[in-house]
Design an enzyme around this catalytic site. Structure first.
Site, PDB file in Angstrom:
ATOM      1  N   ASP A   1      -7.320  -5.088  14.907  1.00 12.69           N
ATOM      2  CA  ASP A   1      -7.167  -3.642  14.681  1.00 12.69           C
ATOM      3  C   ASP A   1      -6.693  -3.476  13.245  1.00 12.69           C
ATOM      4  OD1 ASP A   1      -4.806  -1.137  15.949  1.00 12.69           O
ATOM      5  OD2 ASP A   1      -6.640  -0.953  14.729  1.00 12.69           O
TER       6      ASP A   1
ATOM      7  N   GLN B   1       0.857  -1.197   0.000  1.00 17.18           N
ATOM      8  CA  GLN B   1       0.000   0.000   0.000  1.00 17.18           C
ATOM      9  C   GLN B   1       0.892   1.246   0.000  1.00 17.18           C
ATOM     10  OE1 GLN B   1      -2.147  -0.782   3.667  1.00 17.18           O
ATOM     11  NE2 GLN B   1      -0.222  -1.368   4.633  1.00 17.18           N
TER      12      GLN B   1
ATOM     13  N   GLU C   1       1.333  -7.978  11.719  1.00 12.39           N
ATOM     14  CA  GLU C   1       1.137  -6.838  10.801  1.00 12.39           C
ATOM     15  C   GLU C   1       1.739  -7.241   9.459  1.00 12.39           C
ATOM     16  OE1 GLU C   1      -0.117  -3.440  10.541  1.00 12.39           O
ATOM     17  OE2 GLU C   1       0.610  -4.058   8.560  1.00 12.39           O
TER      18      GLU C   1
HETATM   19  N1  SAM Z   1      -7.348   1.907  13.466  1.00  9.80           N
HETATM   20  C1  SAM Z   1      -7.309   1.666  12.036  1.00  9.80           C
HETATM   21  C2  SAM Z   1      -8.696   1.416  11.486  1.00  9.80           C
HETATM   22  O1  SAM Z   1      -9.639   1.290  12.279  1.00  9.80           O
HETATM   23  O2  SAM Z   1      -8.798   1.372  10.244  1.00  9.80           O
HETATM   24  C3  SAM Z   1      -6.403   0.494  11.753  1.00  9.80           C
HETATM   25  C4  SAM Z   1      -4.983   0.887  11.918  1.00  9.80           C
HETATM   26  S1  SAM Z   1      -3.733  -0.287  11.604  1.00  9.80           S
HETATM   27  C5  SAM Z   1      -2.597   0.786  10.852  1.00  9.80           C
HETATM   28  C6  SAM Z   1      -4.368  -1.305  10.287  1.00  9.80           C
HETATM   29  C7  SAM Z   1      -3.291  -2.268   9.835  1.00  9.80           C
HETATM   30  O3  SAM Z   1      -3.846  -3.513   9.412  1.00  9.80           O
HETATM   31  C8  SAM Z   1      -2.466  -1.768   8.644  1.00  9.80           C
HETATM   32  O4  SAM Z   1      -1.153  -1.448   9.066  1.00  9.80           O
HETATM   33  C9  SAM Z   1      -2.492  -2.919   7.645  1.00  9.80           C
HETATM   34  O5  SAM Z   1      -1.248  -3.122   6.983  1.00  9.80           O
HETATM   35  C10 SAM Z   1      -2.867  -4.091   8.547  1.00  9.80           C
HETATM   36  N2  SAM Z   1      -3.464  -5.232   7.826  1.00  9.80           N
HETATM   37  C11 SAM Z   1      -4.450  -5.194   6.897  1.00  9.80           C
HETATM   38  N3  SAM Z   1      -4.706  -6.449   6.456  1.00  9.80           N
HETATM   39  C12 SAM Z   1      -3.874  -7.295   7.136  1.00  9.80           C
HETATM   40  C13 SAM Z   1      -3.685  -8.709   7.135  1.00  9.80           C
HETATM   41  N4  SAM Z   1      -4.385  -9.511   6.311  1.00  9.80           N
HETATM   42  N5  SAM Z   1      -2.762  -9.238   7.983  1.00  9.80           N
HETATM   43  C14 SAM Z   1      -2.034  -8.434   8.818  1.00  9.80           C
HETATM   44  N6  SAM Z   1      -2.166  -7.078   8.863  1.00  9.80           N
HETATM   45  C15 SAM Z   1      -3.079  -6.523   8.025  1.00  9.80           C
END
Ligand code: SAM
Length: 276
Positions: free
Chosen positions: A157, A32, A107
């Protein structure tokens, strides 16, 4: 110094703009576009593929809710899994509990963690805590390798269920979560805006109810998320209402206090119909 730059987050039919002082970070990872801006009103802001993830000014509403609500319901949690959460806000709240012995963070994108550590220290400060172990992989794959009943609390999250996050709202993923959860364990997932993302909330609610015996919706204030109102779904193998609630007030909270628990678990009737 950039004075007239604005950055706009465009959700489907709602957008929010921030006036920007500086562009601190802007790189595309293999997953991303990762951007961090310094803004006039909201401090530093992390955006992923143009969607706002956290701002320094108001992230604590969301991170304190997603951690202190389940830990008030199940204060005995010792081993915690955080899915996503690469900015570190959820981990920062978890380490406030000396009873939490182990925090695994899964993550998918290492760049999010590295950029957050460099530019968002007030949020990512505890990612180097000795109780924290970070795995850079897809949580949908990771969860399949987890021993049964390994965790007492699992926190999703993750970003909105699109692209590589789409699988994190599916029943198959929730079945794997259930296997990884201890008998008294709890799972909490952020489930989007009850105003502009009703489908996300409804699908999370329906899929979790098809896997877990007990589910409950919680909500919180999130000023810079669409509609300034956010939802979470909590699921357990045992009746969540019967678990003893702790009145522990962790240090340094700016929103959370135990008296809020019944309110945050009482979903306003105007939104109840979203769940049916
Ligand atoms: N608080 C935010 C929200 O409610 O949208 C979320 C914040 S956190 C930065 C979201 C994280 O989820 C991102 O860093 C993204 O890379 C991670 N993510 C998304 N899909 C994922 C997956 N399949 N496995 C692990 N991490 C994932």
């Amino acid at each position: 110094m950039v004075s007239s730059l604005w950055v706009t987050e465009k959700h489907k039919n709602t957008s929010l703009s921030f006036k920007v002082k500086n562009i601190l970070f802007k790189e595309r990872s293999k997953y991303q576009l990762v951007e961090i801006f310094e803004t006039y009103d909201w401090g530093k802001v992390l955006m992923l593929d143009g969607l706002m993830m956290v701002t320094e000014k108001d992230e604590f509403f969301y991170h304190e809710t997603i951690v202190h609500v389940p830990l008030s319901i199940q204060p005995k949690a010792k081993k915690v899994l955080v899915i996503g959460g690469g900015d570190g806000g959820t981990v920062r709240e978890l380490v406030k509990y000396p009873t939490v012995e182990k925090i695994d963070l899964v993550e998918i994108d290492e760049m999010v963690v590295e950029a957050s550590k460099k530019f968002l220290p007030s949020i990512s400060s505890n990612l180097d805590n000795e109780r924290v172990s970070i795995k850079f992989e897809d949580a949908a794959e990771f969860i399949k390798k987890v021993k049964p009943e390994e965790y007492d609390l699992i926190i999703a999250d993750s970003s909105d269920p699109e692209g590589f996050a789409a699988c994190l709202i599916e029943t198959e993923f929730y079945e794997d979560i259930k296997k990884a959860l201890s008998e008294d364990g709890l799972f909490i997932a952020q489930s989007g805006s009850p105003i502009t993302q009703k489908d996300e909330l409804r699908t999370t609610w329906k899929n979790l109810n098809s896997v877990f015996s007990y589910c409950k919706v919680a909500w919180s204030l999130t000023p810079t998320y669409p509609g300034s109102w956010w939802s979470f779904v909590i699921a357990g193998k045992k009746d969540i209402n019967n678990l003893q609630h702790s009145i522990h007030t962790p240090p340094g909270c700016r929103f959370w206090k135990p008296e809020l628990l019944p309110a945050l678990l009482s979903f306003p009737s105007s939104i109840e119909k979203v769940l049916n």
